[in-house]
Design a protein around this motif. Sequence first.
Motif, PDB file in Angstrom:
ATOM      1  N   ASP A 157     -59.763 -48.334 -46.106  1.00 44.36           N
ATOM      2  CA  ASP A 157     -58.349 -47.887 -46.010  1.00 44.36           C
ATOM      3  C   ASP A 157     -57.299 -47.736 -47.300  1.00 44.36           C
ATOM      4  N   GLY A 158     -58.020 -47.833 -48.400  1.00 37.31           N
ATOM      5  CA  GLY A 158     -57.138 -47.630 -50.195  1.00 37.31           C
ATOM      6  C   GLY A 158     -57.061 -48.549 -49.769  1.00 37.31           C
ATOM      7  N   ASP A 159     -56.636 -49.884 -49.984  1.00 39.46           N
ATOM      8  CA  ASP A 159     -56.116 -51.316 -50.151  1.00 39.46           C
ATOM      9  C   ASP A 159     -57.695 -52.552 -50.248  1.00 39.46           C
ATOM     10  N   ARG A 160     -56.793 -53.147 -51.120  1.00 36.13           N
ATOM     11  CA  ARG A 160     -58.144 -54.015 -51.400  1.00 36.13           C
ATOM     12  C   ARG A 160     -57.312 -55.745 -50.973  1.00 36.13           C
ATOM     13  N   ASP A 161     -57.390 -56.326 -49.856  1.00 39.40           N
ATOM     14  CA  ASP A 161     -56.785 -57.435 -48.825  1.00 39.40           C
ATOM     15  C   ASP A 161     -57.121 -58.415 -48.469  1.00 39.40           C
ATOM     16  N   VAL A 162     -57.121 -59.161 -49.135  1.00 39.90           N
ATOM     17  CA  VAL A 162     -57.665 -60.531 -48.723  1.00 39.90           C
ATOM     18  C   VAL A 162     -57.632 -61.309 -47.956  1.00 39.90           C
ATOM     19  N   TRP A 163     -56.841 -60.970 -46.881  1.00 42.19           N
ATOM     20  CA  TRP A 163     -56.182 -61.929 -45.725  1.00 42.19           C
ATOM     21  C   TRP A 163     -56.851 -60.695 -44.809  1.00 42.19           C
ATOM     22  N   ASP A 164     -57.928 -59.638 -45.350  1.00 45.14           N
ATOM     23  CA  ASP A 164     -58.297 -58.716 -43.933  1.00 45.14           C
ATOM     24  C   ASP A 164     -59.850 -59.010 -44.405  1.00 45.14           C
ATOM     25  N   PRO A 165     -60.293 -59.321 -42.868  1.00 46.69           N
ATOM     26  CA  PRO A 165     -61.710 -59.847 -43.266  1.00 46.69           C
ATOM     27  C   PRO A 165     -62.645 -58.829 -43.075  1.00 46.69           C
ATOM     28  N   LYS A 166     -62.000 -57.320 -42.970  1.00 43.60           N
ATOM     29  CA  LYS A 166     -62.262 -56.189 -43.481  1.00 43.60           C
ATOM     30  C   LYS A 166     -62.579 -56.383 -44.276  1.00 43.60           C
ATOM     31  N   ASP A 167     -62.498 -56.732 -45.455  1.00 48.09           N
ATOM     32  CA  ASP A 167     -62.391 -56.401 -46.751  1.00 48.09           C
ATOM     33  C   ASP A 167     -63.248 -58.395 -47.530  1.00 48.09           C
ATOM     34  N   ALA A 168     -62.616 -59.201 -46.578  1.00 47.99           N
ATOM     35  CA  ALA A 168     -62.997 -59.977 -47.193  1.00 47.99           C
ATOM     36  C   ALA A 168     -64.133 -60.794 -47.103  1.00 47.99           C
ATOM     37  N   ILE A 169     -64.738 -60.023 -46.251  1.00 45.37           N
ATOM     38  CA  ILE A 169     -66.916 -60.694 -45.837  1.00 45.37           C
ATOM     39  C   ILE A 169     -67.362 -60.277 -46.998  1.00 45.37           C
ATOM     40  N   PRO A 170     -67.215 -58.860 -46.958  1.00 42.44           N
ATOM     41  CA  PRO A 170     -67.586 -57.301 -47.304  1.00 42.44           C
ATOM     42  C   PRO A 170     -67.471 -57.715 -49.651  1.00 42.44           C
ATOM     43  N   SER A 171     -66.328 -58.782 -49.755  1.00 49.45           N
ATOM     44  CA  SER A 171     -65.760 -58.742 -51.325  1.00 49.45           C
ATOM     45  C   SER A 171     -66.503 -59.919 -51.109  1.00 49.45           C
ATOM     46  N   ALA A 172     -67.269 -61.511 -49.938  1.00 48.48           N
ATOM     47  CA  ALA A 172     -67.829 -62.103 -49.951  1.00 48.48           C
ATOM     48  C   ALA A 172     -69.718 -62.020 -50.508  1.00 48.48           C
ATOM     49  N   ALA A 173     -70.095 -60.580 -49.797  1.00 45.70           N
ATOM     50  CA  ALA A 173     -70.973 -60.250 -50.040  1.00 45.70           C
ATOM     51  C   ALA A 173     -71.371 -60.015 -51.196  1.00 45.70           C
ATOM     52  N   SER A 174     -70.515 -58.932 -51.712  1.00 44.81           N
ATOM     53  CA  SER A 174     -70.451 -58.436 -52.963  1.00 44.81           C
ATOM     54  C   SER A 174     -70.604 -59.591 -53.504  1.00 44.81           C
ATOM     55  N   TYR A 175     -69.392 -60.139 -54.053  1.00 46.39           N
ATOM     56  CA  TYR A 175     -69.921 -61.081 -54.855  1.00 46.39           C
ATOM     57  C   TYR A 175     -70.950 -62.222 -55.481  1.00 46.39           C
ATOM     58  N   ASP A 176     -71.688 -62.398 -53.568  1.00 50.17           N
ATOM     59  CA  ASP A 176     -72.933 -63.333 -53.564  1.00 50.17           C
ATOM     60  C   ASP A 176     -74.187 -62.519 -54.919  1.00 50.17           C
ATOM     61  N   CYS A 177     -74.214 -61.952 -54.883  1.00 55.73           N
ATOM     62  CA  CYS A 177     -75.142 -60.211 -54.942  1.00 55.73           C
ATOM     63  C   CYS A 177     -74.718 -60.101 -56.245  1.00 55.73           C
ATOM     64  N   LYS A 178     -73.461 -60.579 -57.135  1.00 53.71           N
ATOM     65  CA  LYS A 178     -73.188 -60.614 -59.033  1.00 53.71           C
ATOM     66  C   LYS A 178     -73.407 -61.710 -59.348  1.00 53.71           C
ATOM     67  N   LEU A 179     -73.066 -62.371 -58.260  1.00 53.63           N
ATOM     68  CA  LEU A 179     -73.252 -64.089 -58.982  1.00 53.63           C
ATOM     69  C   LEU A 179     -75.137 -64.335 -59.164  1.00 53.63           C
ATOM     70  N   ALA A 180     -75.299 -63.892 -58.223  1.00 54.64           N
ATOM     71  CA  ALA A 180     -77.087 -63.864 -58.104  1.00 54.64           C
ATOM     72  C   ALA A 180     -77.694 -63.220 -59.249  1.00 54.64           C
ATOM     73  N   LYS A 181     -77.647 -61.975 -60.223  1.00 56.72           N
ATOM     74  CA  LYS A 181     -77.724 -61.775 -60.872  1.00 56.72           C
ATOM     75  C   LYS A 181     -76.906 -62.057 -62.330  1.00 56.72           C
ATOM     76  N   TYR A 182     -75.431 -62.948 -62.257  1.00 60.58           N
ATOM     77  CA  TYR A 182     -75.316 -63.658 -63.444  1.00 60.58           C
ATOM     78  C   TYR A 182     -76.676 -65.147 -64.044  1.00 60.58           C
ATOM     79  N   VAL A 183     -76.747 -65.534 -62.805  1.00 60.70           N
ATOM     80  CA  VAL A 183     -77.757 -66.344 -62.777  1.00 60.70           C
ATOM     81  C   VAL A 183     -79.254 -66.092 -61.977  1.00 60.70           C
ATOM     82  N   LYS A 184     -79.753 -65.229 -62.443  1.00 64.81           N
ATOM     83  CA  LYS A 184     -81.020 -65.178 -62.195  1.00 64.81           C
ATOM     84  C   LYS A 184     -82.396 -66.198 -63.247  1.00 64.81           C
TER      85      LYS A 184
END
Length: 333
Positions: free
Chosen positions: A120-147
């Motif tokens: 929708d054009g914004d990144r809202d930490v209070w909106d689960p439609k942004d926050a849940i994808p962000s959590a998954a995305s961040y998890d996957c980035k972290l998995a690469k960092y510590v692989k």
Amino acid sequence: MRTKKLWLLGVGGVLGLISLFVSLLVVGTYVAAAHLMGGAAGVGGGRSAGLAKGAVPSKYQALVQKWGNLCPEISPALLAAQLYQESGWKPDAQSHAEAQGIAQFIPGTWAAHGVDGDGDGDRDVWDPKDAIPSAASYDCKLAKYVKDAPGDRTENMLAAYNAGAYAVIKHGGIPPYRETQNYVSTIRKMEKSFASSKSRVEPSKQAAGAIYYAQKKLGTPYLWGGNGTPEQGGRFDCSGLTKAAYKSVGIELPRVANDQWNSGPHPKRDELLPGDLVFFGTDLNDSRSIDHVGIYVGGGHMIDAPYTGAKIRFDPIDTPNYFGATRPTADGD
């Protein structure tokens, strides 16, 4: 004793037949429970791509299912357990450390890793439609960092989410911080509760002892908020009874019913065994609506502490608000 049990069931007339039914129910419970104590065999399930019925609030289920398959180190069940641990599904949660939203991002981390999940054009930490994808995305980035860190890649990823990737790399795996170790352990245990079960779930060997404890409390008056303490006259509410029953055999459960739902895997109705916790709620698609719990004893009945004015008794489980069941296990095994 026979008359007392009839009264607890709230049944009048045809006393001999009903008394026989209750006697057989209790005998059957002890036979099945004894089988459990002997270590009844079952097939344990591994990680699953699916979610258990009602485990995730319906408004978040599609998001968790979609984004929980983003990379090999996560699954929908793992992501659900992580979000539950972070905020208890509260999109307006805020911690003393300024962690915000359903996924508990601190502002600096959100600025760097938040994504526009709903486009929708914004990144809202209070909106689960942004926050849940962000959590998954961040998890996957972290998995690469510590692989390259030794140990389980998923557990190292979770540790990095809690303590930072640098701490995992520095310590060669999960760092020696009690908070982080508990965080990882809790989520891995709860993951089993959020996962759908495609096969029979191994029963808890402590089930017989929990049933025995509950049966000794038959006839005890209900007390809202009751934990069975001497100051409360040994009285319980529904989740106080189940917690005390399982504590008597060395298994610690959360205090309230809708949190107890996450204390183990979920057998189907035709897989129920004595000792399983059975739950009831107002929305059969949302575990946060659970408002009652009992201990299954076989024959379609449970022992429960029903409501103010009633006493601990046998009740049938097959009602319109039957939500499902959980099989508590030691250490989440």
